[in-house]
Scaffold this motif. Structure first.
Motif, PDB file in Angstrom:
ATOM      1  N   ASP A  84       0.912  -1.335   0.089  1.00  0.00           N
ATOM      2  CA  ASP A  84       0.019   0.167  -0.048  1.00  0.00           C
ATOM      3  C   ASP A  84       0.660   1.172  -0.097  1.00  0.00           C
ATOM      4  O   ASP A  84       0.323   2.283   0.059  1.00  0.00           O
ATOM      5  N   GLY A  85       2.214   1.228  -0.063  1.00  0.00           N
ATOM      6  CA  GLY A  85       3.144   2.278  -0.230  1.00  0.00           C
ATOM      7  C   GLY A  85       3.332   3.023   1.293  1.00  0.00           C
ATOM      8  O   GLY A  85       3.761   4.173   0.932  1.00  0.00           O
ATOM      9  N   THR A  86       3.403   2.347   2.078  1.00  0.00           N
ATOM     10  CA  THR A  86       3.466   2.752   3.485  1.00  0.00           C
ATOM     11  C   THR A  86       4.736   2.215   4.162  1.00  0.00           C
ATOM     12  O   THR A  86       4.917   0.758   3.665  1.00  0.00           O
ATOM     13  N   PHE A  87       5.528   2.880   5.096  1.00  0.00           N
ATOM     14  CA  PHE A  87       6.601   2.233   5.699  1.00  0.00           C
ATOM     15  C   PHE A  87       6.567   3.112   7.118  1.00  0.00           C
ATOM     16  O   PHE A  87       6.484   4.311   7.286  1.00  0.00           O
ATOM     17  N   ARG A  88       6.833   2.291   8.396  1.00  0.00           N
ATOM     18  CA  ARG A  88       6.555   3.214   9.749  1.00  0.00           C
ATOM     19  C   ARG A  88       7.562   2.655  10.380  1.00  0.00           C
ATOM     20  O   ARG A  88       7.949   1.486  10.630  1.00  0.00           O
ATOM     21  N   ILE A  89       8.376   3.590  11.006  1.00  0.00           N
ATOM     22  CA  ILE A  89       9.427   3.240  11.998  1.00  0.00           C
ATOM     23  C   ILE A  89       8.945   3.844  13.342  1.00  0.00           C
ATOM     24  O   ILE A  89       8.351   4.766  13.518  1.00  0.00           O
ATOM     25  N   ARG A 110      17.956  16.534  -5.229  1.00  0.00           N
ATOM     26  CA  ARG A 110      17.809  17.134  -3.744  1.00  0.00           C
ATOM     27  C   ARG A 110      16.375  16.942  -3.310  1.00  0.00           C
ATOM     28  O   ARG A 110      15.833  17.621  -2.548  1.00  0.00           O
ATOM     29  N   HIS A 111      15.758  15.729  -3.536  1.00  0.00           N
ATOM     30  CA  HIS A 111      14.624  15.454  -2.634  1.00  0.00           C
ATOM     31  C   HIS A 111      15.027  14.925  -1.583  1.00  0.00           C
ATOM     32  O   HIS A 111      15.985  13.999  -1.194  1.00  0.00           O
ATOM     33  N   LYS A 112      14.564  15.346  -0.584  1.00  0.00           N
ATOM     34  CA  LYS A 112      14.708  14.993   0.862  1.00  0.00           C
ATOM     35  C   LYS A 112      14.076  13.498   1.262  1.00  0.00           C
ATOM     36  O   LYS A 112      13.079  13.497   1.538  1.00  0.00           O
ATOM     37  N   ARG A 113      14.991  12.461   1.427  1.00  0.00           N
ATOM     38  CA  ARG A 113      14.401  11.155   1.753  1.00  0.00           C
ATOM     39  C   ARG A 113      15.384  10.386   2.460  1.00  0.00           C
ATOM     40  O   ARG A 113      14.807   9.309   3.096  1.00  0.00           O
ATOM     41  N   HIS A 114      16.359  10.822   2.934  1.00  0.00           N
ATOM     42  CA  HIS A 114      17.230  10.061   3.847  1.00  0.00           C
ATOM     43  C   HIS A 114      17.137  10.300   5.357  1.00  0.00           C
ATOM     44  O   HIS A 114      17.053  11.667   5.454  1.00  0.00           O
ATOM     45  N   LEU A 115      17.581   9.542   6.287  1.00  0.00           N
ATOM     46  CA  LEU A 115      17.415   9.889   7.798  1.00  0.00           C
ATOM     47  C   LEU A 115      18.461   9.490   8.525  1.00  0.00           C
ATOM     48  O   LEU A 115      19.278   8.461   8.140  1.00  0.00           O
ATOM     49  N   VAL A 116      18.897  10.163   9.465  1.00  0.00           N
ATOM     50  CA  VAL A 116      20.273   9.835  10.488  1.00  0.00           C
ATOM     51  C   VAL A 116      19.831   9.661  11.855  1.00  0.00           C
ATOM     52  O   VAL A 116      18.922  10.411  12.305  1.00  0.00           O
ATOM     53  N   PHE A 117      20.132   8.509  12.417  1.00  0.00           N
ATOM     54  CA  PHE A 117      19.827   8.545  13.930  1.00  0.00           C
ATOM     55  C   PHE A 117      21.170   8.387  14.765  1.00  0.00           C
ATOM     56  O   PHE A 117      21.929   7.575  14.529  1.00  0.00           O
ATOM     57  N   GLN A 118      21.042   9.137  15.902  1.00  0.00           N
ATOM     58  CA  GLN A 118      22.149   8.778  16.862  1.00  0.00           C
ATOM     59  C   GLN A 118      21.637   9.255  18.075  1.00  0.00           C
ATOM     60  O   GLN A 118      20.596   9.558  18.338  1.00  0.00           O
ATOM     61  N   ARG A 156       6.367   9.674  29.227  1.00  0.00           N
ATOM     62  CA  ARG A 156       7.066   8.833  28.775  1.00  0.00           C
ATOM     63  C   ARG A 156       6.246   8.260  27.397  1.00  0.00           C
ATOM     64  O   ARG A 156       4.949   8.339  27.343  1.00  0.00           O
ATOM     65  N   GLY A 157       7.212   7.883  26.316  1.00  0.00           N
ATOM     66  CA  GLY A 157       6.452   7.739  24.892  1.00  0.00           C
ATOM     67  C   GLY A 157       7.393   7.143  23.970  1.00  0.00           C
ATOM     68  O   GLY A 157       8.541   6.730  24.283  1.00  0.00           O
ATOM     69  N   VAL A 158       6.936   7.474  22.962  1.00  0.00           N
ATOM     70  CA  VAL A 158       7.568   6.872  21.494  1.00  0.00           C
ATOM     71  C   VAL A 158       7.656   7.948  20.432  1.00  0.00           C
ATOM     72  O   VAL A 158       6.751   8.861  20.660  1.00  0.00           O
ATOM     73  N   ARG A 159       8.297   7.753  19.527  1.00  0.00           N
ATOM     74  CA  ARG A 159       8.117   8.715  18.277  1.00  0.00           C
ATOM     75  C   ARG A 159       7.870   7.746  17.057  1.00  0.00           C
ATOM     76  O   ARG A 159       8.465   6.724  17.092  1.00  0.00           O
ATOM     77  N   ILE A 160       6.980   8.145  16.185  1.00  0.00           N
ATOM     78  CA  ILE A 160       6.636   7.371  15.098  1.00  0.00           C
ATOM     79  C   ILE A 160       7.185   8.314  13.785  1.00  0.00           C
ATOM     80  O   ILE A 160       6.852   9.508  13.900  1.00  0.00           O
ATOM     81  N   ILE A 161       7.762   7.655  12.974  1.00  0.00           N
ATOM     82  CA  ILE A 161       8.113   8.244  11.632  1.00  0.00           C
ATOM     83  C   ILE A 161       7.516   7.454  10.442  1.00  0.00           C
ATOM     84  O   ILE A 161       7.676   6.285  10.335  1.00  0.00           O
ATOM     85  N   GLU A 162       6.589   8.162   9.750  1.00  0.00           N
ATOM     86  CA  GLU A 162       6.006   7.609   8.541  1.00  0.00           C
ATOM     87  C   GLU A 162       6.525   8.238   7.222  1.00  0.00           C
ATOM     88  O   GLU A 162       6.419   9.066   6.890  1.00  0.00           O
ATOM     89  N   LEU A 163       6.547   6.975   6.734  1.00  0.00           N
ATOM     90  CA  LEU A 163       7.154   7.125   4.967  1.00  0.00           C
ATOM     91  C   LEU A 163       6.046   7.095   4.114  1.00  0.00           C
ATOM     92  O   LEU A 163       5.346   5.745   4.149  1.00  0.00           O
ATOM     93  N   LYS A 164       5.992   7.691   3.068  1.00  0.00           N
ATOM     94  CA  LYS A 164       4.877   7.054   2.087  1.00  0.00           C
ATOM     95  C   LYS A 164       5.683   7.154   0.685  1.00  0.00           C
ATOM     96  O   LYS A 164       6.650   8.142   0.354  1.00  0.00           O
ATOM     97  N   GLU A 165       5.446   6.215  -0.077  1.00  0.00           N
ATOM     98  CA  GLU A 165       6.292   5.797  -1.269  1.00  0.00           C
ATOM     99  C   GLU A 165       5.862   6.674  -2.555  1.00  0.00           C
ATOM    100  O   GLU A 165       6.626   6.997  -3.152  1.00  0.00           O
ATOM    101  N   ASP A 166       4.427   7.245  -2.409  1.00  0.00           N
ATOM    102  CA  ASP A 166       3.988   7.740  -3.770  1.00  0.00           C
ATOM    103  C   ASP A 166       4.933   9.136  -3.831  1.00  0.00           C
ATOM    104  O   ASP A 166       5.158   9.494  -4.935  1.00  0.00           O
ATOM    105  N   ASP A 167       4.688   9.624  -2.876  1.00  0.00           N
ATOM    106  CA  ASP A 167       5.564  11.144  -3.088  1.00  0.00           C
ATOM    107  C   ASP A 167       6.836  11.203  -2.186  1.00  0.00           C
ATOM    108  O   ASP A 167       7.412  12.344  -2.139  1.00  0.00           O
ATOM    109  N   GLN A 168       7.146  10.159  -1.807  1.00  0.00           N
ATOM    110  CA  GLN A 168       8.503  10.161  -0.853  1.00  0.00           C
ATOM    111  C   GLN A 168       8.430  11.051   0.436  1.00  0.00           C
ATOM    112  O   GLN A 168       9.311  11.554   0.551  1.00  0.00           O
ATOM    113  N   SER A 169       7.218  11.387   1.004  1.00  0.00           N
ATOM    114  CA  SER A 169       7.315  12.240   2.024  1.00  0.00           C
ATOM    115  C   SER A 169       7.338  11.846   3.270  1.00  0.00           C
ATOM    116  O   SER A 169       7.343  10.405   3.555  1.00  0.00           O
TER     117      SER A 169
END
Length: 298
Positions: free
Chosen positions: A8-13, A181-189, A272-285
């Motif tokens: 369905d074009g989704t990815f969730r971290i 120059r489309h913003k698509r990559h992520l860094v974690f530290q 306390r809690g978590v953070r969610i990161i949602e990626l969409k394939e159709d527009d790489q948002s």
């Protein structure tokens, strides 16, 4: 395990950070943290777990290796690919980063597949690749960088990204650059970059409530942020470390984001809690939001 967009074009971290699990028998606050982990992974339908360090306390903790292994079991039960990096409290005494990496590799069944791994001063930097749903092409590169612990010189309190790691990012990011120059990559530290000071003046969501240094960044700037800007295709960075910060700010069109502190046996007034990161394939948002434990707790 290969990471890939769903049909369905989704990815969730899901990002956990600063769980700070301590001595056995586990404190009641650690048991609350374990429940938070279980509840979050039952509530959110995610494709990747990332923990950005201070997984455990190690100073004064007997059998820190067993504490780490038992903590990993709570994540591994979900059978979701996992990746980790370390913080300043994970290896304060006898246990080393290589010890923890070995335990992770041996005991965690479902691990995200690493590429471009480099280890310097026992600190690992590596990539994860998220592929498109219908073709063998990388949609997003995820960089995990071990940001160290205490400052090695009498300059500030916390360590800085090593020059070798900055060079690694510069060289590795070239493999994924498309030139659009489309913003698509992520860094974690774990430890924030000095540029988080500027991002704190440009918050688009969340709070900057840290009462010591408002941003506990190193005092030496080795240029990672500059390389993220020059790359042109890096969307942003996610860190932990400052328990009373959980904001998303933007500086030079780079999102600089804090995870939500996840552990109860540590300082901090933020829920306390978590953070969610949602990626969409159709527009790489890419979008991200924090979720407090009262939303998903059972």
């Amino acid at each position: 395990m290969q990471l890939k967009y769903r049909p369905d074009g989704t990815f969730r971290i899901i990002q956990f950070t600063d769980t700070h699990i301590g001595n056995m028998p586990f404190h009641e606050e650690d048991e609350r943290t374990f429940k938070l982990i279980e509840d979050a992974l039952a509530y959110f339908d995610v494709d990747l777990i990332i923990h950005t360090g201070d997984i455990i306390w190690s100073e004064g903790v007997k059998d820190a290796d067993i504490v780490f292994e038992k903590t990993m079991e709570y994540f591994d039960k979900a059978k979701i690919p996992m990746a980790i990096t370390f913080g300043n409290h994970d290896t304060e005494e006898i246990i080393t980063r290589s010890d923890l990496r070995r335990i992770f590799d041996q005991k965690v069944e479902v691990k995200a597949e690493k590429t471009h791994s480099m280890i310097v001063n026992d600190r690992e930097a590596y990539c994860l690749e998220i592929f498109h749903s219908d073709k063998d092409q990388v949609a997003h590169a995820i960089y995990l960088i071990d940001s160290g612990a205490a400052a090695p010189l009498d300059i500030g309190t916390y360590d800085w990204v090593l020059p070798q790691q900055v060079a690694w990012f510069s060289e590795t990011s070239a493999n994924y650059r498309r030139g659009d120059r489309h913003k698509r990559h992520l860094v974690f530290q774990h430890i924030p970059l000095p540029e988080y000071w500027q991002a704190a003046t440009k918050i688009i969501d969340g709070v900057n409530h840290e009462t010591n240094d408002a941003i506990s960044a190193p005092y030496i700037n080795t240029g990672l942020f500059a390389n993220m800007v020059i790359d042109g295709e890096t969307w942003g960075m996610f860190v932990g470390h400052d328990h009373d910060n959980d904001f998303e700010g933007v500086y030079h069109d780079i999102h600089l984001v804090y995870g939500n502190v996840s552990g109860y046996q540590t300082y901090g007034a933020e829920e306390r809690g978590v953070r969610i990161i949602e990626l969409k394939e159709d527009d790489q948002s890419i979008k991200t939001y924090r979720v407090k434990a009262n939303v998903f707790s059972r």
